[in-house]
Design an enzyme around this catalytic site. Structure first.
Site, PDB file in Angstrom:
ATOM      1  N   ASP A 110      11.777 -16.524 -23.123  1.00 46.61           N
ATOM      2  CA  ASP A 110      11.454 -15.654 -24.247  1.00 46.61           C
ATOM      3  C   ASP A 110      11.078 -14.271 -23.717  1.00 46.61           C
ATOM      4  O   ASP A 110      10.194 -14.144 -22.863  1.00 46.61           O
ATOM      5  CB  ASP A 110      10.303 -16.267 -25.049  1.00 46.61           C
ATOM      6  CG  ASP A 110      10.008 -15.504 -26.326  1.00 46.61           C
ATOM      7  OD1 ASP A 110       9.587 -14.327 -26.240  1.00 46.61           O
ATOM      8  OD2 ASP A 110      10.201 -16.077 -27.419  1.00 46.61           O
ATOM      9  N   GLY A 111      11.751 -13.240 -24.225  1.00 49.00           N
ATOM     10  CA  GLY A 111      11.494 -11.886 -23.750  1.00 49.00           C
ATOM     11  C   GLY A 111      10.070 -11.432 -23.982  1.00 49.00           C
ATOM     12  O   GLY A 111       9.493 -10.719 -23.144  1.00 49.00           O
ATOM     13  N   ASP A 128      17.411  -5.775 -27.235  1.00 46.70           N
ATOM     14  CA  ASP A 128      18.525  -6.040 -28.149  1.00 46.70           C
ATOM     15  C   ASP A 128      18.620  -7.547 -28.329  1.00 46.70           C
ATOM     16  O   ASP A 128      19.541  -8.190 -27.828  1.00 46.70           O
ATOM     17  CB  ASP A 128      19.821  -5.456 -27.584  1.00 46.70           C
ATOM     18  CG  ASP A 128      21.007  -5.639 -28.537  1.00 46.70           C
ATOM     19  OD1 ASP A 128      20.773  -5.842 -29.747  1.00 46.70           O
ATOM     20  OD2 ASP A 128      22.153  -5.590 -28.063  1.00 46.70           O
TER      21      ASP A 128
END
Length: 247
Positions: A110-111, A128
């Site tokens: 997970d970013g 993005d």
């Protein structure tokens, strides 16, 4: 989530189980930026010299268009990509010519978690990340933007792809402005409905339109990427009032 590949008129597309386009590559020009919004995510390059950025954090791999462009045209850059679904990386390698190079580090996860846990500072952070229903989840929240701010180098830039046709688009911009008071802008939307937002800790000195145009001409000559149409739209906005970029 299904990962689908389609082709039409010499362009290969990435989909997440719907007609929504998650990335694209012109087969004859695999390292060019095919989609308008991916081109506009390279506007930060106009604000620095050719030796910038040296460190890039990219959240959301997609078809690896931006990754490949930076890898080819900014050879000094080390690129860390955080992608939540390992199958996206597999598709990017099989269908979209993602290079196998030590300068590109792919992290699965997970970013938002990655930004919290990381201790590195980055010259450029690119965000993005969307699911099949074009939802961003934690990647469009005030805590996430504050965490990104903490991970930026002093002259670093955050660049975020937003969907300007969504009802909460204005709220997204407000969250960015709260995290980066006085140093956040959103470009006028391109035809696809994407709007690119930029944020910085500080930008000094503020570039003039002539500075940006000169940088765009240099970038076009060096890479083939033409950002002059973007500058023309930006010149009509309040962000270039008085001929100076207000970021």
């Amino acid at each position: 989530m299904n990962i689908d590949i389609s082709e039409e008129a010499g362009v290969r597309y990435l989909h997440f189980g719907s007609s929504w386009i998650q990335g694209a590559m012109r087969i004859a020009r695999p390292f060019a930026l095919e989609l308008d919004y991916t081109r506009e995510m390279m506007v930060p390059l106009l604000l620095h010299g050719d030796d910038w950025p040296r460190s890039v954090l990219q959240i959301g791999l997609g078809a690896a268009s931006v990754t490949k462009f930076l890898h080819r045209h900014r050879p000094q850059a080390k690129i860390t990509v955080v992608e939540i679904d390992p199958r996206v990386e597999a598709a990017a390698r099989q269908f979209f010519k993602l290079p196998d190079d030590p300068r590109i580090a792919i992290r699965h996860g997970d970013g938002a978690d990655f930004v919290i846990e990381s201790r590195q500072r980055y010259d450029l952070i690119l965000v993005d990340g969307f699911d099949a229903q074009a939802r961003t989840g934690r990647l469009d929240t005030l805590p996430f933007y504050l965490d990104c701010r903490a991970r930026l180098a002093g002259d670093g830039l955050l660049c975020v792809n937003l969907l300007s046709r969504r009802r909460d688009f204005r709220q997204s911009v407000k969250r960015l402005e709260e995290a980066f008071p006085g140093h956040a802008i959103a470009f006028p939307s391109c035809d696809s409905g994407n709007a690119i937002a930029l944020a910085a800790i500080a930008v000094a000195p503020a570039p003039t339109f002539d500075d940006l145009k000169s940088a765009a001409l240099h970038l076009k000559k060096a890479t083939g990427l033409n950002l002059l149409p973007t500058l023309a739209r930006l010149a009509e906005s309040r962000h270039l009032a008085g001929g100076v970029l207000r970021l």
